[in-house]
Design an enzyme around this catalytic site. Structure first.
Site, PDB file in Angstrom:
ATOM      1  N   ARG A  19       0.825  -1.211   0.000  1.00 23.66           N
ATOM      2  CA  ARG A  19       0.000   0.000   0.000  1.00 23.66           C
ATOM      3  C   ARG A  19       0.857   1.258   0.000  1.00 23.66           C
ATOM      4  O   ARG A  19       0.496   2.283   0.558  1.00 23.66           O
ATOM      5  CB  ARG A  19      -0.969   0.026   1.203  1.00 23.66           C
ATOM      6  CG  ARG A  19      -1.883  -1.169   1.304  1.00 23.66           C
ATOM      7  CD  ARG A  19      -2.842  -1.289   0.123  1.00 23.66           C
ATOM      8  NE  ARG A  19      -3.622  -2.505   0.243  1.00 23.66           N
ATOM      9  CZ  ARG A  19      -3.257  -3.679  -0.291  1.00 23.66           C
ATOM     10  NH1 ARG A  19      -2.139  -3.765  -0.993  1.00 23.66           N
ATOM     11  NH2 ARG A  19      -3.997  -4.747  -0.147  1.00 23.66           N
ATOM     12  N   SER A  51     -11.089  -0.612   3.917  1.00 17.89           N
ATOM     13  CA  SER A  51     -10.162  -0.962   5.003  1.00 17.89           C
ATOM     14  C   SER A  51      -9.444   0.289   5.503  1.00 17.89           C
ATOM     15  O   SER A  51      -8.762   0.964   4.732  1.00 17.89           O
ATOM     16  CB  SER A  51      -9.133  -1.985   4.512  1.00 17.89           C
ATOM     17  OG  SER A  51      -9.777  -3.181   4.128  1.00 17.89           O
ATOM     18  N   GLU A  64      -4.317   3.055   6.654  1.00 18.65           N
ATOM     19  CA  GLU A  64      -4.208   3.002   5.189  1.00 18.65           C
ATOM     20  C   GLU A  64      -4.824   4.244   4.560  1.00 18.65           C
ATOM     21  O   GLU A  64      -4.417   4.703   3.511  1.00 18.65           O
ATOM     22  CB  GLU A  64      -4.924   1.739   4.679  1.00 18.65           C
ATOM     23  CG  GLU A  64      -4.765   1.485   3.193  1.00 18.65           C
ATOM     24  CD  GLU A  64      -5.374   0.180   2.767  1.00 18.65           C
ATOM     25  OE1 GLU A  64      -5.902   0.116   1.647  1.00 18.65           O
ATOM     26  OE2 GLU A  64      -5.335  -0.802   3.550  1.00 18.65           O
TER      27      GLU A  64
END
Length: 342
Positions: free
Chosen positions: A168, A242, A338
């Protein structure tokens, strides 16, 4: 070019957080982007404003008003760049919806992105975040991208190595953060599919669907079914998918955690580290289904923080801080966000 002032960003972030931009404009071409940037010069505006590039708004949490210029990336178009015996290279504008791009590839019978179906957001965010799901990441299908440098006012091409993809992560979230606008991304799609159904519940869902002859279309359908069963629709409940990354720990610590918590979920990364399931850790700390006011932790997936109506960004952020602290206290594991915080 139309510059709007005191512009509500509530419809432009999937959390549905009420936040205002001091200035707001859209661009659908490089020329329009340059016009917007020209407005943001001291000679034009008396004061140079901070700039925020906004795509699909699916990975951002506004905790305050943005005292600067928000530029909405609406660069569109999908074109065939080249092809060889094994691959087709498609170039997509950064403002294209990601899931629509995936569907386009499936309709053309081009493989590689089917496992990434229904991920919210736009094409431009895919390399920035190195988005991934069900065993596939953008770096697996990435060829190159074009990005416009905000200071130098020129377009630069980045190849796979230039982007320095991680979990990520990319250079656009690190050393080049805030310096470039991604304008187009070129993907390398496979003419002959290599099916990836070993991760998560894809194989099980395909069996439930009664699939006999595997195809990228039914893998995509299986992924869509799984995501819909686990993740709330932002159109119904504000969220950004998420909220936390799955943390990594060294294998020695994982062995100790396994002794203390036998049901802990971990994936060996074969580099001396183990990736832990953040959702499991959060659930064990009692957060799944938690709600305070309109800020909460989703009842089906603990990784997802939600806005049930009128939560403030600060309330969502404070909830995430409390979750991080409790996971650290119980497991001595550090979660990281994230979602981008503004």
């Amino acid at each position: 070019m139309n510059i709007e002032q005191d512009f509500s960003l509530k419809p432009y972030n999937t959390f549905g957080i009420e936040s205002y931009a001091k200035y707001f404009a859209r661009f659908g071409s490089i020329a329009e982007l340059e016009e917007c940037l020209a407005f943001n010069q001291p000679a034009t505006n008396n004061l140079q404003q901070p700039i925020l590039i906004l795509g699909g708004g699916s990975n951002i949490l506004f905790t305050q008003n943005f005292e600067g210029l928000v530029l909405k990336n609406e660069l569109k178009g999908i074109e065939l760049v080249k092809e060889d015996a094994a691959h087709v290279y498609l170039k997509a504008g950064a403002g294209e919806n990601w899931h629509r791009f995936v569907q386009y590839c499936i309709q053309k019978n081009l493989a590689g992105v089917e496992n990434l179906s229904l991920i919210p957001g736009n094409v431009g965010a895919s390399p920035m975040q190195n988005i991934g799901a069900y065993g596939v990441e953008i770096k697996d299908v990435f060829h190159s991208l074009e990005a416009f440098h905000l200071q130098d006012k020129k377009t630069v091409t980045f190849n796979l190595n230039d982007c320095e993809f991680g979990y990520r992560e990319s250079v656009f979230k690190g050393k080049y953060k805030g310096q470039f606008v991604i304008t187009a991304v070129t993907y390398r799609l496979n003419k002959k599919p290599s099916f990836n159904i070993s991760y998560g519940a894809i194989a099980q869902e395909l069996e439930t669907m009664g699939v006999k002859d595997l195809s990228i279309a039914n893998i995509s359908e299986a992924v869509i079914n799984i995501r819909k069963s686990k993740l709330p629709n932002p159109a119904e409940i504000g969220n950004a998918g998420s909220f936390f990354k799955n943390p990594e720990t060294d294998n020695e610590q994982f062995v100790q955690l396994k002794e203390q918590f036998p049901a802990i979920v971990g994936y060996d990364l074969h580099n001396g580290k183990t990736k832990l399931a953040a959702g499991w850790l959060i659930e064990q700390c009692g957060w799944k289904g938690y709600r305070k006011g309109d800020a909460g932790c989703h009842g089906k997936q603990a990784l997802v923080l939600v806005n049930y109506g009128n939560a403030k960004g600060e309330e969502i952020y404070n909830l995430s801080a409390d979750i991080i602290a409790s996971v650290k206290e119980k497991f001595d594991v550090e979660l990281s966000r994230e979602v981008n915080i503004v």
